[in-house]
Design a protein around this motif. Structure first.
Motif, mmCIF file in Angstrom:
data_model
loop_
_atom_site.group_PDB
_atom_site.id
_atom_site.type_symbol
_atom_site.label_atom_id
_atom_site.label_comp_id
_atom_site.label_asym_id
_atom_site.label_seq_id
_atom_site.Cartn_x
_atom_site.Cartn_y
_atom_site.Cartn_z
ATOM 1 N N VAL A 217 5.792 -6.106 -8.775
ATOM 2 C CA VAL A 217 6.054 -6.808 -7.767
ATOM 3 C C VAL A 217 7.518 -6.899 -7.442
ATOM 4 O O VAL A 217 7.647 -7.279 -6.263
ATOM 5 C CB VAL A 217 5.633 -8.228 -8.051
ATOM 6 C CG1 VAL A 217 3.905 -8.285 -8.380
ATOM 7 C CG2 VAL A 217 6.093 -8.987 -9.421
ATOM 8 N N LEU A 218 8.354 -6.509 -8.264
ATOM 9 C CA LEU A 218 9.665 -6.732 -7.733
ATOM 10 C C LEU A 218 10.153 -5.437 -7.135
ATOM 11 O O LEU A 218 10.794 -5.467 -6.179
ATOM 12 C CB LEU A 218 10.760 -6.848 -9.117
ATOM 13 C CG LEU A 218 10.856 -8.407 -9.724
ATOM 14 C CD1 LEU A 218 11.703 -8.390 -10.781
ATOM 15 C CD2 LEU A 218 11.001 -9.338 -8.503
ATOM 16 N N ARG A 219 9.399 -4.268 -7.745
ATOM 17 C CA ARG A 219 9.741 -3.096 -6.988
ATOM 18 C C ARG A 219 9.327 -2.869 -5.490
ATOM 19 O O ARG A 219 9.996 -2.295 -4.916
ATOM 20 C CB ARG A 219 9.220 -1.962 -8.009
ATOM 21 C CG ARG A 219 9.667 -0.624 -7.473
ATOM 22 C CD ARG A 219 8.968 0.535 -8.315
ATOM 23 N NE ARG A 219 7.408 0.512 -8.354
ATOM 24 C CZ ARG A 219 6.788 0.135 -9.460
ATOM 25 N NH1 ARG A 219 7.301 -0.011 -10.589
ATOM 26 N NH2 ARG A 219 5.264 0.282 -9.437
ATOM 27 N N SER A 220 8.031 -3.496 -5.236
ATOM 28 C CA SER A 220 7.669 -3.516 -3.902
ATOM 29 C C SER A 220 8.673 -4.158 -2.831
ATOM 30 O O SER A 220 8.468 -4.116 -1.908
ATOM 31 C CB SER A 220 6.172 -4.087 -3.699
ATOM 32 O OG SER A 220 6.294 -5.607 -4.017
ATOM 33 N N LEU A 221 9.646 -4.910 -3.565
ATOM 34 C CA LEU A 221 10.443 -5.676 -2.724
ATOM 35 C C LEU A 221 11.853 -4.966 -2.410
ATOM 36 O O LEU A 221 12.651 -5.304 -1.810
ATOM 37 C CB LEU A 221 10.723 -7.061 -3.082
ATOM 38 C CG LEU A 221 11.213 -8.093 -1.977
ATOM 39 C CD1 LEU A 221 10.626 -8.275 -0.915
ATOM 40 C CD2 LEU A 221 11.459 -9.411 -2.795
ATOM 41 N N ASP A 222 11.927 -3.977 -3.506
ATOM 42 C CA ASP A 222 13.144 -3.167 -3.408
ATOM 43 C C ASP A 222 13.412 -2.418 -2.125
ATOM 44 O O ASP A 222 14.805 -1.957 -1.732
ATOM 45 C CB ASP A 222 13.222 -2.141 -4.494
ATOM 46 C CG ASP A 222 13.626 -3.100 -5.951
ATOM 47 O OD1 ASP A 222 14.440 -3.926 -5.590
ATOM 48 O OD2 ASP A 222 13.107 -2.307 -7.000
ATOM 49 N N THR A 223 12.591 -2.028 -1.380
ATOM 50 C CA THR A 223 12.745 -1.141 -0.016
ATOM 51 C C THR A 223 13.381 -1.990 0.934
ATOM 52 O O THR A 223 12.923 -3.128 1.155
ATOM 53 C CB THR A 223 11.289 -0.958 0.481
ATOM 54 O OG1 THR A 223 10.749 0.082 -0.580
ATOM 55 C CG2 THR A 223 11.444 0.209 1.573
ATOM 56 N N PRO A 224 14.357 -1.468 1.319
ATOM 57 C CA PRO A 224 15.191 -2.212 2.423
ATOM 58 C C PRO A 224 14.432 -2.699 3.726
ATOM 59 O O PRO A 224 13.721 -2.106 3.949
ATOM 60 C CB PRO A 224 16.475 -1.376 2.751
ATOM 61 C CG PRO A 224 16.656 -0.337 1.555
ATOM 62 C CD PRO A 224 15.143 -0.290 1.245
ATOM 63 N N GLY A 225 14.988 -3.823 4.482
ATOM 64 C CA GLY A 225 14.278 -4.278 5.457
ATOM 65 C C GLY A 225 13.486 -5.331 5.315
ATOM 66 O O GLY A 225 13.192 -5.867 4.240
ATOM 67 N N PRO A 226 12.973 -6.036 6.453
ATOM 68 C CA PRO A 226 12.147 -7.403 6.379
ATOM 69 C C PRO A 226 10.781 -7.017 5.426
ATOM 70 O O PRO A 226 10.277 -5.932 5.579
ATOM 71 C CB PRO A 226 12.017 -7.914 7.839
ATOM 72 C CG PRO A 226 12.202 -6.720 8.371
ATOM 73 C CD PRO A 226 13.267 -5.785 7.727
ATOM 74 N N VAL A 227 10.370 -8.130 4.877
ATOM 75 C CA VAL A 227 8.847 -7.700 4.475
ATOM 76 C C VAL A 227 8.057 -7.735 5.403
ATOM 77 O O VAL A 227 7.780 -8.966 6.350
ATOM 78 C CB VAL A 227 8.450 -8.989 3.421
ATOM 79 C CG1 VAL A 227 7.220 -9.014 2.810
ATOM 80 C CG2 VAL A 227 9.563 -9.075 2.156
ATOM 81 N N THR A 228 7.108 -6.981 5.571
ATOM 82 C CA THR A 228 6.128 -6.711 6.737
ATOM 83 C C THR A 228 4.900 -7.808 6.485
ATOM 84 O O THR A 228 4.479 -8.213 5.270
ATOM 85 C CB THR A 228 5.640 -5.266 6.902
ATOM 86 O OG1 THR A 228 4.940 -5.118 5.620
ATOM 87 C CG2 THR A 228 6.674 -4.477 7.134
ATOM 88 N N ASP A 229 4.128 -7.983 7.487
ATOM 89 C CA ASP A 229 3.048 -8.823 7.401
ATOM 90 C C ASP A 229 2.014 -8.119 6.505
ATOM 91 O O ASP A 229 1.451 -8.795 5.569
ATOM 92 C CB ASP A 229 2.163 -9.012 8.772
ATOM 93 C CG ASP A 229 3.084 -9.763 9.742
ATOM 94 O OD1 ASP A 229 3.967 -10.517 9.095
ATOM 95 O OD2 ASP A 229 3.006 -9.729 10.945
#
Length: 263
Positions: A217-229
Motif C-alpha cells: 500500500v505504500l509502494r503504490s503511492l511511490d509513483t510521482p504525481g497526484p493520486v488518480t481516481d
C-alpha cells in the motif's frame, strides 16, 4: 507556499457490519500539509455510541488544526522532551474544545484518535485508543524495513476495551513518541479495523508489521504525481474486499504518506 515533501492519500470505508445495517461509517481521517509541518490524523468512533461518526470526523478536523498550529509555532524544535510536551499540549487543546462543544452529551460522540506530525527534524506520534502507526525507514540486506510505533497499553490484561478522547482518564492514557530518523520515507496510520491485515503476531508474540501488506500500500503511492481516481477506487475496493472483510468486519481506514522530496 512551498509544497509538502510528502505525497498523501487516505480514506475510510464502512465495514461489512455497517453496510449490512445501513449504518454510517464511524471511522474518519484527514491531513494538512505544508513544507514545514504535515499532520495526519485518524479516528474510530465507538460503535455503541449514537453520534460517534460525527465525533470521529470532528476529532480529526480538530487534530489537524491544533497539532499543525502547535508544531508551526515551535518551528525548529529539536527532537526530545519538547516534542512530547508539544504533542500532549495539542491533545489537550483538542480535548478541551471537543468536550466543551458537546458538554454532557460528549460520551455520545466517543472516538479514538491517532495523530502523526511530520517535520524536517522529527516525526511525532500521539495515540489515545487502539489506532496504530507503521513507518518505513531504511533497508537491511536490500530489503525495506517497517516498524510498528509503540501503542498505548491495554486498559487491562483481560479486557478488549479501549480508551476514547472523551474518557475521563484519556490524558493519563495517551501515548506519545518522537522519532528522529531521516530514513523515514513512508508512514501508514490506521484504525483497528485493519489490524489483522496490516499487523501480525508471529509465534504469538507482540504485533509486528505485516510487511507484504504495508509494503504494497505504500509502494503504490511511490509513483510521482497526484493520486488518480482509479487508484483511490482500487484502495477502496481493497478495504471492502472479501479477504479483508473475512479478517475484520469493522470500518476500515487507511491514511498513508510517502516522501516525495528527499530532505
Amino acid at each position: 507556499m512551498a509544497a509538502s515533501p510528502w505525497r498523501i492519500h487516505g480514506l475510510s470505508v464502512e465495514g461489512y457490519r455497517h453496510r449490512r445495517t445501513g449504518t454510517p461509517c464511524q471511522d474518519a481521517c484527514t491531513y494538512v500539509a505544508s513544507a514545514q509541518v504535515t499532520v495526519l490524523a485518524v479516528a474510530d468512533g465507538a460503535g455503541s455510541r449514537p453520534h460517534s461518526d460525527q465525533g470521529a470526523l470532528h476529532a480529526v478536523e480538530l487534530a489537524a488544526e491544533h497539532f499543525r498550529r502547535r508544531a508551526a509555532a515551535a518551528s525548529g524544535c529539536p527532537p526530545g522532551t519538547e516534542v512530547h510536551d508539544l504533542l500532549a499540549d495539542a491533545f489537550h487543546d483538542v480535548a478541551k474544545i471537543f468536550l466543551d462543544t458537546y458538554g454532557a452529551a460528549a460520551p455520545d460522540y466517543a472516538t479514538t484518535l491517532t495523530v502523526v506530525v511530520l517535520t524536517p527534524g522529527w516525526l511525532g506520534h500521539l495515540s489515545v485508543g487502539d489506532g496504530f502507526v507503521v513507518v518505513r525507514a531504511g533497508t537491511e540486506d536490500g530489503q525495506r524495513q517497517f516498524h510498528l510505533l509503540p501503542q498505548p497499553p491495554a486498559v487491562s490484561e483481560y479486557s478488549n476495551e479501549t480508551v476514547f478522547l472523551t474518557s475521563p482518564d484519556a490524558p493519563r492514557r495517551l501515548h506519545t513518541d518522537c522519532v528522529a530518523d531521516p530514513r523515514v520515507d513512508g508512514v501508514l496510520l490506521s484504525t483497528d479495523g485493519l489490524a489483522q491485515a496490516a499487523l501480525s503476531t508471529p509465534g504469538g508474540g507482540p504485533p509486528q508489521p505485516n510487511t507484504s501488506f504495508v509494503e504494497a500500500v505504500l509502494r503504490s503511492l511511490d509513483t510521482p504525481g497526484p493520486v488518480t481516481d482509479s487508484a483511490s477506487e482500487n484502495i477502496a475496493a481493497l478495504l471492502r474486499s472479501d479477504r479483508l472483510t473475512s479478517l475484520n468486519g469493522d470500518d476500515k481506514t487507511l491514511l498513508r504518506a510517502v516522501r516525495a522530496v528527499t530532505p
